[in-house]
Design a protein around this motif. Sequence first.
Motif, PDB file in Angstrom:
ATOM      1  N   HIS A   5     -12.656 -52.470   2.747  1.00  0.00           N
ATOM      2  CA  HIS A   5     -12.735 -53.823   3.301  1.00  0.00           C
ATOM      3  C   HIS A   5     -13.641 -54.725   2.456  1.00  0.00           C
ATOM      4  CE1 HIS A   5     -10.545 -52.398   6.709  1.00  0.00           C
ATOM      5  NE2 HIS A   5     -11.526 -51.645   7.159  1.00  0.00           N
ATOM      6  N   HIS A   6     -14.570 -54.144   1.696  1.00  0.00           N
ATOM      7  CA  HIS A   6     -15.539 -54.927   0.924  1.00  0.00           C
ATOM      8  C   HIS A   6     -15.403 -54.705  -0.589  1.00  0.00           C
ATOM      9  CE1 HIS A   6     -17.188 -51.111   2.321  1.00  0.00           C
ATOM     10  NE2 HIS A   6     -17.775 -51.019   1.161  1.00  0.00           N
ATOM     11  N   GLY A   7     -14.267 -54.207  -1.039  1.00  0.00           N
ATOM     12  CA  GLY A   7     -14.036 -54.003  -2.465  1.00  0.00           C
ATOM     13  C   GLY A   7     -13.072 -52.860  -2.702  1.00  0.00           C
ATOM     14  N   ASP A   8     -12.667 -52.696  -3.946  1.00  0.00           N
ATOM     15  CA  ASP A   8     -11.748 -51.604  -4.262  1.00  0.00           C
ATOM     16  C   ASP A   8     -12.213 -50.899  -5.531  1.00  0.00           C
ATOM     17  OD1 ASP A   8     -11.118 -53.559  -6.104  1.00  0.00           O
ATOM     18  OD2 ASP A   8      -8.976 -53.196  -6.016  1.00  0.00           O
ATOM     19  N   ASP A   9     -11.653 -49.721  -5.754  1.00  0.00           N
ATOM     20  CA  ASP A   9     -11.996 -48.940  -6.931  1.00  0.00           C
ATOM     21  C   ASP A   9     -10.826 -48.023  -7.248  1.00  0.00           C
ATOM     22  OD1 ASP A   9     -13.497 -48.063  -9.064  1.00  0.00           O
ATOM     23  OD2 ASP A   9     -15.005 -47.019  -7.868  1.00  0.00           O
ATOM     24  N   ASN A  10     -10.730 -47.604  -8.511  1.00  0.00           N
ATOM     25  CA  ASN A  10      -9.717 -46.629  -8.911  1.00  0.00           C
ATOM     26  C   ASN A  10     -10.352 -45.662  -9.890  1.00  0.00           C
ATOM     27  OD1 ASN A  10      -9.413 -47.984 -11.551  1.00  0.00           O
ATOM     28  ND2 ASN A  10      -8.419 -49.562 -10.326  1.00  0.00           N
ATOM     29  N   ASP A  11      -9.760 -44.481  -9.966  1.00  0.00           N
ATOM     30  CA  ASP A  11     -10.384 -43.430 -10.769  1.00  0.00           C
ATOM     31  C   ASP A  11      -9.374 -42.311 -10.981  1.00  0.00           C
ATOM     32  OD1 ASP A  11     -12.335 -42.054 -12.152  1.00  0.00           O
ATOM     33  OD2 ASP A  11     -13.648 -41.733 -10.430  1.00  0.00           O
ATOM     34  N   VAL A  12      -9.712 -41.428 -11.895  1.00  0.00           N
ATOM     35  CA  VAL A  12      -8.967 -40.181 -12.032  1.00  0.00           C
ATOM     36  C   VAL A  12      -9.195 -39.404 -10.740  1.00  0.00           C
ATOM     37  CG1 VAL A  12      -8.858 -37.999 -13.280  1.00  0.00           C
ATOM     38  CG2 VAL A  12      -9.192 -40.140 -14.534  1.00  0.00           C
ATOM     39  N   SER A  13      -8.147 -38.774 -10.235  1.00  0.00           N
ATOM     40  CA  SER A  13      -8.196 -38.100  -8.950  1.00  0.00           C
ATOM     41  C   SER A  13      -7.640 -36.691  -9.093  1.00  0.00           C
ATOM     42  CB  SER A  13      -7.358 -38.914  -7.956  1.00  0.00           C
ATOM     43  OG  SER A  13      -7.281 -38.291  -6.704  1.00  0.00           O
ATOM     44  N   TRP A  14      -8.152 -35.772  -8.286  1.00  0.00           N
ATOM     45  CA  TRP A  14      -7.690 -34.388  -8.354  1.00  0.00           C
ATOM     46  C   TRP A  14      -7.826 -33.733  -6.986  1.00  0.00           C
ATOM     47  CZ3 TRP A  14     -11.315 -30.819  -6.950  1.00  0.00           C
ATOM     48  CH2 TRP A  14     -12.643 -31.236  -6.988  1.00  0.00           C
ATOM     49  N   GLY A  15      -7.133 -32.611  -6.830  1.00  0.00           N
ATOM     50  CA  GLY A  15      -7.228 -31.880  -5.580  1.00  0.00           C
ATOM     51  C   GLY A  15      -6.531 -30.531  -5.673  1.00  0.00           C
ATOM     52  N   PHE A  16      -6.619 -29.773  -4.588  1.00  0.00           N
ATOM     53  CA  PHE A  16      -5.960 -28.479  -4.511  1.00  0.00           C
ATOM     54  C   PHE A  16      -5.627 -28.178  -3.060  1.00  0.00           C
ATOM     55  CE2 PHE A  16     -10.521 -27.889  -4.422  1.00  0.00           C
ATOM     56  CZ  PHE A  16     -10.715 -27.097  -3.287  1.00  0.00           C
ATOM     57  N   GLY A  17      -4.638 -27.325  -2.850  1.00  0.00           N
ATOM     58  CA  GLY A  17      -4.247 -26.997  -1.488  1.00  0.00           C
ATOM     59  C   GLY A  17      -3.266 -25.851  -1.435  1.00  0.00           C
ATOM     60  N   GLY A  18      -2.673 -25.681  -0.266  1.00  0.00           N
ATOM     61  CA  GLY A  18      -1.700 -24.626  -0.057  1.00  0.00           C
ATOM     62  C   GLY A  18      -0.674 -25.020   0.982  1.00  0.00           C
ATOM     63  N   GLU A  19       0.453 -24.323   0.950  1.00  0.00           N
ATOM     64  CA  GLU A  19       1.548 -24.570   1.893  1.00  0.00           C
ATOM     65  C   GLU A  19       2.083 -23.247   2.421  1.00  0.00           C
ATOM     66  OE1 GLU A  19       4.061 -28.487   0.704  1.00  0.00           O
ATOM     67  OE2 GLU A  19       4.508 -26.669  -0.405  1.00  0.00           O
ATOM     68  N   LEU A  20       2.522 -23.285   3.667  1.00  0.00           N
ATOM     69  CA  LEU A  20       3.146 -22.144   4.315  1.00  0.00           C
ATOM     70  C   LEU A  20       4.456 -22.629   4.922  1.00  0.00           C
ATOM     71  CD1 LEU A  20       3.118 -19.259   5.569  1.00  0.00           C
ATOM     72  CD2 LEU A  20       1.891 -20.288   7.512  1.00  0.00           C
ATOM     73  N   ASP A  21       5.569 -22.015   4.541  1.00  0.00           N
ATOM     74  CA  ASP A  21       6.866 -22.418   5.086  1.00  0.00           C
ATOM     75  C   ASP A  21       6.977 -22.006   6.546  1.00  0.00           C
ATOM     76  OD1 ASP A  21       7.616 -23.487   2.689  1.00  0.00           O
ATOM     77  OD2 ASP A  21       8.896 -21.811   2.099  1.00  0.00           O
ATOM     78  N   LEU A  22       7.378 -22.962   7.392  1.00  0.00           N
ATOM     79  CA  LEU A  22       7.658 -22.692   8.796  1.00  0.00           C
ATOM     80  C   LEU A  22       9.152 -22.448   9.013  1.00  0.00           C
ATOM     81  CD1 LEU A  22       5.394 -25.467  10.355  1.00  0.00           C
ATOM     82  CD2 LEU A  22       4.841 -23.045   9.982  1.00  0.00           C
ATOM     83  N   SER A  23       9.960 -23.015   8.115  1.00  0.00           N
ATOM     84  CA  SER A  23      11.410 -22.846   8.112  1.00  0.00           C
ATOM     85  C   SER A  23      11.879 -23.121   6.681  1.00  0.00           C
ATOM     86  CB  SER A  23      12.066 -23.816   9.103  1.00  0.00           C
ATOM     87  OG  SER A  23      12.051 -25.137   8.590  1.00  0.00           O
ATOM     88  N   PRO A  24      13.167 -22.972   6.387  1.00  0.00           N
ATOM     89  CA  PRO A  24      13.619 -23.256   5.018  1.00  0.00           C
ATOM     90  C   PRO A  24      13.353 -24.695   4.553  1.00  0.00           C
ATOM     91  CG  PRO A  24      15.261 -21.971   6.169  1.00  0.00           C
ATOM     92  CD  PRO A  24      14.226 -22.362   7.194  1.00  0.00           C
ATOM     93  N   LYS A  25      13.233 -25.650   5.468  1.00  0.00           N
ATOM     94  CA  LYS A  25      13.029 -27.052   5.099  1.00  0.00           C
ATOM     95  C   LYS A  25      11.650 -27.609   5.442  1.00  0.00           C
ATOM     96  CE  LYS A  25      17.333 -28.143   3.853  1.00  0.00           C
ATOM     97  NZ  LYS A  25      17.666 -28.686   2.576  1.00  0.00           N
ATOM     98  N   LEU A  26      10.904 -26.947   6.292  1.00  0.00           N
ATOM     99  CA  LEU A  26       9.649 -27.490   6.819  1.00  0.00           C
ATOM    100  C   LEU A  26       8.476 -26.579   6.464  1.00  0.00           C
ATOM    101  CD1 LEU A  26       8.614 -29.830   8.650  1.00  0.00           C
ATOM    102  CD2 LEU A  26       8.802 -28.225  10.558  1.00  0.00           C
ATOM    103  N   SER A  27       7.365 -27.188   6.010  1.00  0.00           N
ATOM    104  CA  SER A  27       6.167 -26.413   5.691  1.00  0.00           C
ATOM    105  C   SER A  27       4.922 -27.078   6.260  1.00  0.00           C
ATOM    106  CB  SER A  27       6.027 -26.220   4.181  1.00  0.00           C
ATOM    107  OG  SER A  27       5.850 -27.455   3.545  1.00  0.00           O
TER     108      SER A  27
END
Length: 156
Positions: free
Chosen positions: A107-129
Amino acid sequence: MKKRLALAAAFLVGACVTASSVQAEQWYVGGSAMFWDADDSHHSGDDDIGWRLNGGAQFNRYFAVEGQLGGGSHFDYLTGIYAKGILPLSQGIRLYGLAGLAEVDFHHGDDNDVSWGFGGELDLSPKLSLGADYMNYLDGSRYDFDAVSVGLRYRF
C-alpha cells in the motif's frame, strides 16, 4: 528495476509460448492459502493470511514454467514468473524448486527482486494434487517478503 522485471517476464512468456508450440506435456492451475511475513522500513514484522493463484506448463517430468498472482490485506498484489525444477520421488509424490522474478505492491510502495522457493506435491487423484511450499519473494534493502502456502492444483 521495473523495466528489467518486465523484460524478464516478457522473455519467459515468449519462451513459454515458443515451448507450448513444442507441446506441453501438461497444463495446471491452482489456488492456495498463503501465510506471509513482511518486513520493511515502514513496518516491522507484518504477517497475515492471503491468497495465491498459480498456473503453468509442465514440459516433461522434470521441468515446468509457472506464473503466480497473489493478494492480501497489507499488500495490493504480488506477481511472479518462475522456472520450476521437479524431482519425482515416487508415483504421485514430487519435490520442486522455483527460481524467477517477483514483484510485490504494498500500500505504501512496491519492490521487485529475484525470487526462489521449494515445495512438494502429493497426488489425490490423477488430476488433482495437494501442495505446500515456501517462497522467498523479496529479500532486498527496502522489503523482505516470504510466505508458506498450502493449496490444490488441477492438471489438464
